[in-house]
Each structure stands twice: as structure tokens, then as C-alpha cells.
Scaffold this motif. Structure first.
Motif, PDB file in Angstrom:
ATOM      1  N   GLU A 188       0.834  -1.211   0.000  1.00  0.00           N
ATOM      2  CA  GLU A 188       0.000   0.000   0.000  1.00  0.00           C
ATOM      3  C   GLU A 188       0.869   1.261   0.000  1.00  0.00           C
ATOM      4  OE1 GLU A 188      -2.718   1.475  -0.776  1.00  0.00           O
ATOM      5  OE2 GLU A 188      -4.059   0.655   0.747  1.00  0.00           O
ATOM      6  N   GLY A 189       0.533   2.190  -0.878  1.00  0.00           N
ATOM      7  CA  GLY A 189       1.193   3.489  -0.855  1.00  0.00           C
ATOM      8  C   GLY A 189       2.597   3.524  -1.434  1.00  0.00           C
ATOM      9  N   LEU A 233      -6.204   7.739   3.643  1.00  0.00           N
ATOM     10  CA  LEU A 233      -5.336   7.006   2.724  1.00  0.00           C
ATOM     11  C   LEU A 233      -5.026   7.859   1.487  1.00  0.00           C
ATOM     12  CD1 LEU A 233      -3.927   4.438   1.664  1.00  0.00           C
ATOM     13  CD2 LEU A 233      -6.145   3.524   1.074  1.00  0.00           C
ATOM     14  N   VAL A 254      -1.302   9.283   0.303  1.00  0.00           N
ATOM     15  CA  VAL A 254      -0.679   8.957  -0.972  1.00  0.00           C
ATOM     16  C   VAL A 254      -0.554  10.214  -1.849  1.00  0.00           C
ATOM     17  CG1 VAL A 254      -0.887   7.593  -3.083  1.00  0.00           C
ATOM     18  CG2 VAL A 254      -1.484   6.582  -0.881  1.00  0.00           C
ATOM     19  N   PRO A 272       3.902  -6.612   4.538  1.00  0.00           N
ATOM     20  CA  PRO A 272       4.125  -5.419   3.711  1.00  0.00           C
ATOM     21  C   PRO A 272       5.365  -4.631   4.136  1.00  0.00           C
ATOM     22  CG  PRO A 272       2.082  -5.242   4.980  1.00  0.00           C
ATOM     23  CD  PRO A 272       2.538  -6.636   5.088  1.00  0.00           C
ATOM     24  N   THR A 285       9.394   7.537   0.014  1.00  0.00           N
ATOM     25  CA  THR A 285       8.606   6.388  -0.427  1.00  0.00           C
ATOM     26  C   THR A 285       8.223   5.486   0.748  1.00  0.00           C
ATOM     27  OG1 THR A 285       9.847   6.491  -2.480  1.00  0.00           O
ATOM     28  CG2 THR A 285       8.579   4.502  -2.068  1.00  0.00           C
ATOM     29  N   ARG A 327       5.638   7.261   2.923  1.00  0.00           N
ATOM     30  CA  ARG A 327       4.303   7.263   2.327  1.00  0.00           C
ATOM     31  C   ARG A 327       3.660   5.888   2.456  1.00  0.00           C
ATOM     32  NH1 ARG A 327       5.242   8.867  -3.252  1.00  0.00           N
ATOM     33  NH2 ARG A 327       5.797   6.696  -3.591  1.00  0.00           N
ATOM     34  N   SER A 328       4.482   4.869   2.203  1.00  0.00           N
ATOM     35  CA  SER A 328       3.935   3.517   2.211  1.00  0.00           C
ATOM     36  C   SER A 328       3.487   3.113   3.621  1.00  0.00           C
ATOM     37  CB  SER A 328       4.998   2.552   1.680  1.00  0.00           C
ATOM     38  OG  SER A 328       4.416   1.322   1.401  1.00  0.00           O
ATOM     39  N   ALA A 333       0.315   5.015   4.437  1.00  0.00           N
ATOM     40  CA  ALA A 333      -0.845   4.499   3.719  1.00  0.00           C
ATOM     41  C   ALA A 333      -1.259   3.142   4.278  1.00  0.00           C
ATOM     42  CB  ALA A 333      -0.508   4.380   2.236  1.00  0.00           C
ATOM     43  N   LEU A 334      -0.268   2.329   4.630  1.00  0.00           N
ATOM     44  CA  LEU A 334      -0.562   1.013   5.214  1.00  0.00           C
ATOM     45  C   LEU A 334      -1.353   1.169   6.516  1.00  0.00           C
ATOM     46  CD1 LEU A 334      -0.068  -2.055   5.278  1.00  0.00           C
ATOM     47  CD2 LEU A 334       2.078  -1.583   6.463  1.00  0.00           C
ATOM     48  N   LEU A 357      -4.872   1.897   5.624  1.00  0.00           N
ATOM     49  CA  LEU A 357      -5.530   0.673   5.151  1.00  0.00           C
ATOM     50  C   LEU A 357      -5.926  -0.204   6.337  1.00  0.00           C
ATOM     51  CD1 LEU A 357      -6.180  -1.373   2.774  1.00  0.00           C
ATOM     52  CD2 LEU A 357      -3.915  -2.317   3.197  1.00  0.00           C
ATOM     53  N   LEU A 358      -5.021  -0.319   7.297  1.00  0.00           N
ATOM     54  CA  LEU A 358      -5.309  -1.156   8.465  1.00  0.00           C
ATOM     55  C   LEU A 358      -6.460  -0.565   9.272  1.00  0.00           C
ATOM     56  CD1 LEU A 358      -1.680  -2.110   9.555  1.00  0.00           C
ATOM     57  CD2 LEU A 358      -3.416  -3.609   8.571  1.00  0.00           C
ATOM     58  N   PHE A 363      -8.983   0.925   8.067  1.00  0.00           N
ATOM     59  CA  PHE A 363     -10.214   0.502   7.388  1.00  0.00           C
ATOM     60  C   PHE A 363     -10.480  -0.979   7.637  1.00  0.00           C
ATOM     61  CE2 PHE A 363     -12.545  -1.022   3.606  1.00  0.00           C
ATOM     62  CZ  PHE A 363     -13.686  -0.236   3.739  1.00  0.00           C
TER      63      PHE A 363
END
Lengths: 207, 305, 247, 305
Positions: free
Chosen positions: A5-6, C29, C33, C70, C104, C107-108, C111-112, C115-116, C118
């Protein structure tokens, strides 16, 4: 190999959605038509999706010590054909993102392109070519699963290289760097998946 | 001579989720040659107990020992354990994963690295013991439920375990299927295998087992069959109904003609009643097989009229 | 079975409208991003982390276990960013790559976290039957819902078969392990399609003739929640643009 | 006035494969308000009988009628049938297609085209009747087996059928789960639903049903419970063991103190024995629920000491 993600810059993440969309929409139309003709096929498609997801619960022992799971794209493409796999693969990747945090929502477009579109088409193409060339079921399935997995890996590497070109050698250098770092695990894994898929198809063809 | 039990749990605890222990401080001895029935409510920990015994789970506390040696959960330790203890799960489909019956039963012996001839001999013997030799080349998914159950047991028997554990082996079988399976377990036991099974049918436990282990509230209490299945409070705590047979025995002892007779199944009682009915119907054989193995509760023969 | 799914079904936000939770976590999210990573990702990721630990009360263990795979990907694929390839046969550590790598990875991770937020609060069974409102054909959402229902049964089967194989020494050598894995996949395949056939019969008895439409529980959309979410997102966007835009 | 039975089979035959008929010339009447237990060996045709009754299979010969009108297998005919007759299969996972309890139960009413408010009312009532209102928002995959069984039944009850058919509803439940389910079925019956179930447990059939249908050899014979479960040859032909309770009743009649008492469950017999033991233990309440509904076999109350 799911892009997390991202991880991709926003423009590129959006671009992969645009690239994948026509395939998924085409696959969805095919699915809607099929379900309208035969309502019971809904249950078969659900089972096929669940089966594809469940393959990610298989733990392949890998040389690097960590264990990894097969992509299932080769097996899925041979059993269910690529257009359906683009939708089912999309559903499975969505569930993997939401239930396991493997992959992500912003990277869904990119992951669908590598795993639910290119992988299945390459697998299906290899299978058809080997069969037409007079190859047996075993070699055809091996080629489908191994090349399908490798194609997925190559597309993922290309997606990362496009996003992060090498400051000196550009895209080529980035391909070499990303390709190199994941090759250690991904190439043995592709061969493992090929062997495993042959065993599975043999088992299934006997019952 | 006091020898070590075949399998022993000492103070074993286990939890799937940190704050919800399923078993707490379980102590249990299974002696070689025993027939043990494990009873208790659903979700009470019977299957967990069995998975621990078979090495599929690792106890959070306490110790499990086989013939006196603690079980090690290393690769080698588990391999040694699995040649001694085999568990047959309730749902046969969880154990059948090969294309046909023969391949499935041969899975264990092949993995043991035995030569082909020995693999064949073990499979033949296991299939014969379970009465499924005739379907050896059939695909497993085309078998009936009862056949799949027998093939799953054959797969475990082909490992030649000293202790065979069966989770709810009679669930889903009709009465005739239950009788045939009990006969098979009787034969396996007679051939030297120690057999443990779980069941909800207390009358089945009463007529088959030497001892009963009641699993409830995280603990296990083992009692001789006749005592345990007449122990109201113990059974009530485990959400179990009492067995008919021991109650019927008490009734029989109040009828002078019948005092001391010990039918273990309804069919035996029916035969007894027909033979001693006040009207005097002609005697009828019951034909049904059953075990009379309750060591401390010797069965009187069915009384003649 | 999946810790995130269990958390979503048992957490304090279980009975919130899925659209509220989608607005909040997917809004964060998008911020993580799409906005400039500094400070956009830090703010959105930080907000998501606080919400996970605070009002959503998701156990930290659940988050960390889910984040492990991830994060491993992020760590591995950040290495090439710190290395440059001046010639096809030469690799050199490149400190100039550090800002891009940090951007990077940051950001990741942010964003993760969103996501979690959600997936640890929103059960899929609340989401899927509502997706047709976004224009997705019901046939697709119903297939997705059936996939969701059946995947638990099948993943359970994989685990049970694996244990049964281990009991019969199925993972003793590489050779036996491959045979066992093929057995798992084969068993699950057979199981999947026998499940589908049996469900087809079971649904026929219930009157299935083509539609799997169901009634979804009605959750009231909480106005305060939506207002607070909008305010939070607005603040993050404003602050980020202020900080990131050079005067 | 002779009214038409709720469901009637006249000379119904069925075969999955042309030369292997499962049912041949079945004649069966299910009266409104009846409680019918269907017994018989595995593979004997119980499930086939139920699928025919629910319209999921079409008879090869003969006729099936609901309240006197022959069942038509057109879309409209089946739609009408399903509002009268609902079948609950043995394995709840064969009928639960949704990952959410409420959604699953709402499927039938939504499919009937009812307005949202009525759907909600029916779901609420069905969940309450099965005692699963508290888990309405839980995912199917986190429920226990017993809970999934109840949800599957709730899905059928939400259709408000006049006839509810349950295939092996007590299979896999522990004794406490069986008791709770019987209580639920008792309540549904009291509220006007005709209930048919199949079971391998003849004692359960004895204490629950008014009549017993024995399915074996392709045919069905319906007999009043007390006669049927004491009929040795009939039971033997269907590979069934006799029930304990009717035999115990014969025994009790030979004990002067106890003659005429009619315990239907082992727990009741235990209470009876404790209350009238020669030593005279203090009386204990059994606490267990049970039915005394055998019309032609009126139950004597448990005798006071």
C-alpha cells in the motif's frame, strides 16, 4: 509479490488503474453474461475465487528459508480462462489487501495488472502454445505456471523501475536493481510453483 | 511393577487466545491396552486435548510424556511421536487428500521411507482391518460418508500406532454403521492397539469403554466407566445426560427374575424381556455384536427363560 | 481466522455505518498517498495510528502481525533506491537516494496504517452488499460475497489437511513436502467445487432463482462522526499545503 | 370432516440413476399439527424424501400434494410450495451463503418480494424463535457449529412455512444442544408449525414424535411412535436399534412401586429411581425439559415417592 500500500507515487498508482480497468470491465461483462445465462454459475465462480484465495494459504518451502505462497495465476488461468481470472483475481487481490494487508488499495491497479491480467494471459498463452506444439499436459502446465509466475514478477519489477528509475542509468539500471533484489526468492519460487501445479493438475486429472 | 503409562498429561494448559484458556492443568494417564471414552460438551476442549496428544499443538504449560519420555516438539521428536500416536479427525475430508483410496492409505508408510513391499503389506493390512479392501482403487471423493470415515481410519492404522485416537468416530453413522465400527475398534484393540475415542453417546461409552474421561471446565477427570456414567453431578457438570444402561441395571436388580443381568444395549434388553416376559414369548437371538469389556463391571450373560 | 477480520467484527466501531469508516480511513489514505509526503503522510498516518489505538481500540498485536509482510516488502524494495548503478557492472551506495527512499517508505507506511484502520474496523460483509450503489454490477458483488463466505471454509480445510499430513509425516523431506502441498491444493479444489454444488442444492431449497439479494442492517450515519472526519481531513490538507508550498 | 393432509405422497418413486431407484411407490401422509420423526439407515432415502417434499427433486412417478393440491414444478408452483414447506439440510454450510447472519436470514423474505419493514419483522421473529438474536450481526464464519445450525433453521423459519422439515437437526450437537433445539422445535410446533425431522436416535424420536416414518428398502411405513419403536422386526429391517424407553416402560410395569410410570429420558428415569430407591434418597428435580406429547401413549407423571 504484492506491491505494498502506498508504495507507488500517486500518478503512477492511478495510471495502473486506467491500464487495468478495460480488462476488468471486459471480464465483468463476461461474468455478468455468464451468470445471466446460468444463475448457478455464480456459486461456481464464488468457489473458484475462494479456491484462488485459499492457494495463498499454501506454504511453499523456499531455499531462502522463509516460506512463500504460490500466485495461483497459472492454475487459475488454465482452469478458468484469463477473462474470468481478471475479475476473480481482482476480487482475490482486494480480499488479500483487506484481510491480510498483502498489497493495497492504492496499488490495487498495479497488482491487478501484474497478477490478474498479465500473469494469467502469459500462463494461458504458454499453455496453449506448448499444447499446440505437441507438448504433453505436464510440460504445458509447468510452462503455464512457471512463466505466469515469472511474468507477474517481471511486470512488478517493471512497475517499480518505472516509478523509481536509476538516477544514473535510468530505467535499465532500475530494472537490474529491482530485478536482482527479488530474483533470489522469486525465480526459485516460480519453478516451485511450476512443479507444484503439475502435481496438482495430475492429481486432479486422476479424480 | 509400575510401568509408565502409554501417554501421560501432567498439568497441561492450552489457550488459542491469550485470555481464553481451553484447558487448564489437565492431568491424564492413558495406560497401554486401555479403552478410553472421552466425553464432554461441544467446545469443551476434547479436540484440543486430542491435538495436544498427537503433537499438533504445543502445550502452553505442563508436560506430555509417551511411555515416560517427555514429548519434544522438534522435528525428530514429533516424528517419533507420530509413529506412536495417530489421531483421526471427525471430518474424514480433512484427512483424505489423494486421488484414490490406496494412495491415501499409503501416504504415511511412503513418508516413513519404507520399501515398496512393506508399504504394500501395511496398506493391505490396514484396508483389510477397516473392511475397505474392495474399494482400494476408488477415488476418495466418490465414497459414501461411512466409507470415507473408514478410509481415514485406515490411513492412521497404516502408521501402526500404539495409540489410536478417534474424534467422534460414530458421528453421522447410522446404528448399523456404529456397530460395524465398534467391531473394527474391538478387533484393533484385541490386536494390541490402545484406543481412545470421543463421543456424545454415553450409552456407547458405557458399553465400549473401560474408563471415561470427562472433559469440562478446562479440566479432565478420568473415572471407571460404570462409576462415571452413573455419577449424576459429574455428568450434569459436563452437560451430559446419564446413560440408560446403568439405570436399567438398577431397575433389573429390583425384579427378582432379572436381578444381576447386565444388558449393555437396548437390543440386549429387548431379548431379555422377550425371553422372560410373563406371557413367555419364544426366545429370540439378538444377533447384534457388542463388547463386554468393562473390567470392573463383569457382564452377566443374558438370562435364559 | 484472520485477525483483521475478527477485529473488524468485534471492535467498538462494529455498528458504525461502513460509509463513515470508508470516508475516514480511505480519506486519510488518499491524503497519505496524494499529498506531499512531508507533512501529508506523517499527519494522515499519525492520525490513522492514533485512531487505531484510541477510539477504534484495535489490539496493537493485530496491527503489527498484519503489517509484518508489507513492511518486509517496503524494506526490501527500498534498498535499490539507496544504490545507484553508474555502469552495468558497478553498484554504488548513493546517499542522494536517501530523500526519495525516506519519502517512499514514509508514504507507504502511512498508507498502510490507513488501510489497516479501514480493514480492522469494517467487516467486508457490510461493504460488499452496498457496493452496487457505486455502480458495480450485483453479479460481481454477489460473486465476491460468495468468495468471502467460502474462503474461510477453504482456508480452514487447507489448515486441517496440512495438520493431518504432518501427523502422517508428510513434511519429512522436500519430496514428500511437495507431494503434500499438491495434495492440499487438490483437496481444496475438490472441496471448493463440492461446496459450490452443495450450496447450489441448499439454495435451491431456499427458493434461489438467480438473485442473492439480501437486506443489510441499517446503520445510522452519525453526523458528528462525518463532521469530525471532514474537519480532520480538511485540517490535514490545509496544513500540508501550507507547509509544503514554498512562499 | 375428513380434510386433506398437509403433505401427501401417493405412489412416489425416484431414482438418481435410471436402474437404481432410491424410493419406489412411497405413500405418506403428514397431517397438519403432527410431529413426525423419520428414521432409517444412511443412504436409505430419507434425504431424498425430504428433497422431494421441498420441491428440490421432481418425482419420477406418483404424485405429491400439499393440502390436496398437486405440487407443480413450474416456477410459480415451486414458489407457492416454498411458502408452505421449508427444508433445513443437515450441514448448515450447505445453506448459509452469506457471511452475515442477518443478511442470510433475510434472503428468503427478500426473495419473496416483501417490503423492507416486513422483511425486518420476519427476520427479528425468526432470530428470536431460534434464540440467536444476539448474534445477528456476527459473521457466519465465527459461529460455532450449533449456532450455524440455528441460523440455518432461522432462515427457513423466516419463510413462515406451515411445514418445517429438518434433516438430522441434532447430528453433531452435544446433549445440552439437543435439549435446547428440542425446546425450540417444541415452541415452533406450539405456535402452529408442523415439524418433521429425521434422526438416528430412536430414543429422541420416541420422546419427541407423535408418529414415526421408517424409511427402508425404497418404501416408507408410518406408525404411531410407541408401536413403531417397540416393533423389533420393523426396526431390524431398517438397521435400527430399539429405543430404551419403551423397554424400560415394560420393565417398570413389572415393579409394583413403579408400574405405570413413563420416563422418556434417562434423566427422568434417574430421578424416578432416586426418588423411589429402596434406601429412600431425598427427591431431586431433574430440571431437564422434555415433551410428553405422544398422543396414544399418555405419559404418567413421574411418581412421587
Amino acid at each position: 509479490m504484492h506491491i505494498a500500500e502506498g508504495y507507488l507515487p500517486p500518478e503512477q498508482a492511478a495510471a495502473w488503474f486506467v491500464v487495468s480497468a478495460p480488462f476488468v470491465i471486459h471480464g465483468s461483462r463476461a461474468l455478468v453474461r455468464q451468470v445471466r445465462r446460468d444463475p448457478d454459475s455464480k456459486l461456481l465462480l464464488g468457489a473458484a475465487g475462494a479456491f484462488t484465495f485459499a492457494l495463498s494459504a499454501l506454504k511453499i518451502p523456499s531455499v531462502t528459508g522463509s516460506s512463500s505462497h504460490p500466485t495461483g495465476t497459472g492454475l487459475g488461468a488454465v482452469l478458468f480462462r484469463p477473462p474470468v481470472m481478471s475479475v476473480l483475481g481482482g476480487i482475490v487481490l482486494l480480499f488479500q489487501a483487506l484481510l491480510l494487508a498483502h498489497g493495497g488499495l492504492s496499488t490495487l491497479g498495479a497488482n491487478v495488472f501484474s497478477m490478474a491480467i498479465v500473469g494469467p494471459w502469459v500462463a494461458y498463452g504458454s499453455y496453449t502454445l506448448v499444447r499446440r506444439g505437441g507438448g504433453g499436459l505436464g510440460p504445458a502446465v509447468f510452462a503455464a505456471a512457471t512463466l505466469g509466475n515469472l511474468a507477474t514478477y517481471c511486470v512488478t519489477v517493471a512497475q517499480l523501475a518505472l516509478a523509481f528509475p536509476d538516477p544514473v542509468s535510468g530505467l535499465v539500471g532500475a530494472l537490474a536493481k529491482f530485478g536482482g533484489i527479488f530474483a533470489v526468492t522469486q525465480i526459485p519460487l516460480a519453478i516451485s510453483e511450476g512443479l507444484l501445479t503439475v502435481l496438482v493438475i495430475r492429481l486432479l486429472s486422476r479424480i | 511393577m509400575v510401568s509408565a503409562p502409554l501417554l501421560e498429561f501432567v498439568g497441561v494448559g492450552f489457550a488459542y487466545q491469550p485470555k481464553h484458556p481451553v484447558l487448564t492443568g489437565v492431568t491424564l494417564r492413558i495406560e497401554a491396552g486401555q479403552r478410553l471414552a472421552v466425553v464432554g460438551p461441544n467446545g469443551g476442549g476434547k479436540t484440543t486435548l486430542f491435538r495436544l496428544a498427537a503433537g499438533a499443538l504445543r502445550p502452553a504449560s505442563g508436560q506430555i510424556a509417551v511411555t515416560g519420555s517427555p514429548v519434544r516438539h522438534s522435528r525428530a521428536g514429533l516424528r517419533a511421536l507420530r509413529q506412536q500416536v495417530q489421531l483421526v479427525l471427525q471430518d474424514p475430508d480433512d484427512q483424505l487428500f489423494s486421488a484414490n483410496v490406496w494412495q491415501d492409505v499409503s501416504f504415511g508408510p511412503v513418508n516413513l521411507g519404507l520399501p515398496a513391499e512393506q508399504v504394500r503389506r501395511r496398506c493391505d493390512a490396514a484396508l483389510a482391518a477397516l473392511g475397505v479392501s474392495a474399494i482400494a482403487d476408488r477415488p476418495t471423493h466418490l465414497l459414501s460418508y461411512g466409507q470415507r470415515k473408514r478410509v481415514a481410519i485406515a490411513g492412521a492404522v497404516a502408521m501402526r500406532p500404539r495409540l489410536l485416537i478417534l474424534d467422534e468416530p460414530t458421528a453421522g453413522l447410522d446404528p448399523a454403521g456404529v456397530e460395524t465400527l465398534l467391531q473394527t475398534l474391538h478387533d484393533l484393540h484385541a490386536a494390541g492397539t490402545t484406543v481412545v475415542l470421543s463421543t456424545h453417546d454415553v450409552d456407547l461409552a458405557f458399553r465400549w469403554a473401560d474408563a471415561v474421561a470427562v472433559v469440562s471446565g478446562g479440566g479432565v477427570r478420568t473415572v471407571p466407566t460404570a462409576d462415571g456414567l452413573a455419577d449424576g453431578p459429574l455428568l450434569a457438570a459436563a452437560h451430559l445426560a446419564p446413560a440408560w444402561a446403568p439405570l436399567v441395571h438398577r431397575l433389573l436388580d429390583r425384579i427378582p427374575d432379572l436381578a444381576g443381568t447386565r444388558p449393555h444395549a437396548a437390543a440386549e434388553l429387548a431379548a431379555l424381556l422377550d425371553n422372560t416376559a410373563p406371557g413367555g414369548r419364544p426366545p429370540q437371538g439378538t444377533g447384534a455384536h457388542r463388547d463386554h469389556g468393562n473390567g470392573d463391571d463383569a457382564c452377566g450373560a443374558v438370562a435364559a427363560p | 481466522m484472520f485477525a483483521l477480520d475478527v477485529a473488524a467484527h468485534t471492535g467498538p466501531w462494529r455498528s458504525r455505518h461502513p460509509a463513515e469508516k470508508a470516508l475516514l480511513s480511505l480519506g486519510l489514505l488518499v491524503c497519505a498517498v496524494a499529498l506531499p509526503t512531508w507533512p501529508g503522510a506523517l499527519l494522515s498516518g499519525g492520525a490513522a495510528a492514533l485512531l487505531l489505538a484510541g477510539p477504534a481500540r484495535v489490539p496493537p498485536g493485530v496491527v503489527l502481525r498484519a503489517a509484518w509482510v508489507p513492511l518486509l516488502f517496503v524494506a526490501t524494495s527500498t534498498v535499490p533506491l539507496l544504490v545507484s548503478m553508474p555502469a552495468p557492472t558497478r553498484l554504488a551506495v548513493d546517499p542522494a537516494g536517501l530523500p526519495l527512499a525516506a519519502q517512499t517508505a514514509g508514504r507507504s507506511v502511512a498508507a498502510l496504517t490507513c488501510l489497516l484502520l479501514f480493514s480492522a474496523t469494517t467487516p467486508l460483509s457490510d461493504v460488499l452488499p452496498r457496493l452496487h450503489r457505486l455502480g458495480i454490477p450485483p453479479a460481481v458483488t454477489e460473486v465476491a460475497a460468495l468468495t468471502y463466505r467460502m474462503l474461510f471454509l477453504l482456508v480452514d480445510s487447507v489448515r486441517a489437511v496440512r495438520q493431518a499430513q504432518a501427523a502422517r509425516l508428510g513434511f519429512r523431506t522436500w519430496r514428500t513436502a511437495y507431494r503434500s502441498l499438491a495434495g492440499q491444493a487438490g483437496a481444496v479444489f475438490v472441496r471448493a467445487f463440492s461446496r459450490a454444488r452443495r450450496l447450489e442444492e441448499g439454495l435451491a431449497v431456499r427458493g434461489y432463482t438467480g438473485s442473492l439479494a439480501v437486506q443489510v442492517e441499517e446503520y445510522r450515519v452519525s453526523v458528528p462522526f462525518v463532521v469530525a472526519t471532514t474537519a480532520l481531513l480538511g485540517t490535514i490538507i490545509t496544513v500540508t499545503i501550507r507547509v509544503a508550498t514554498p512562499w
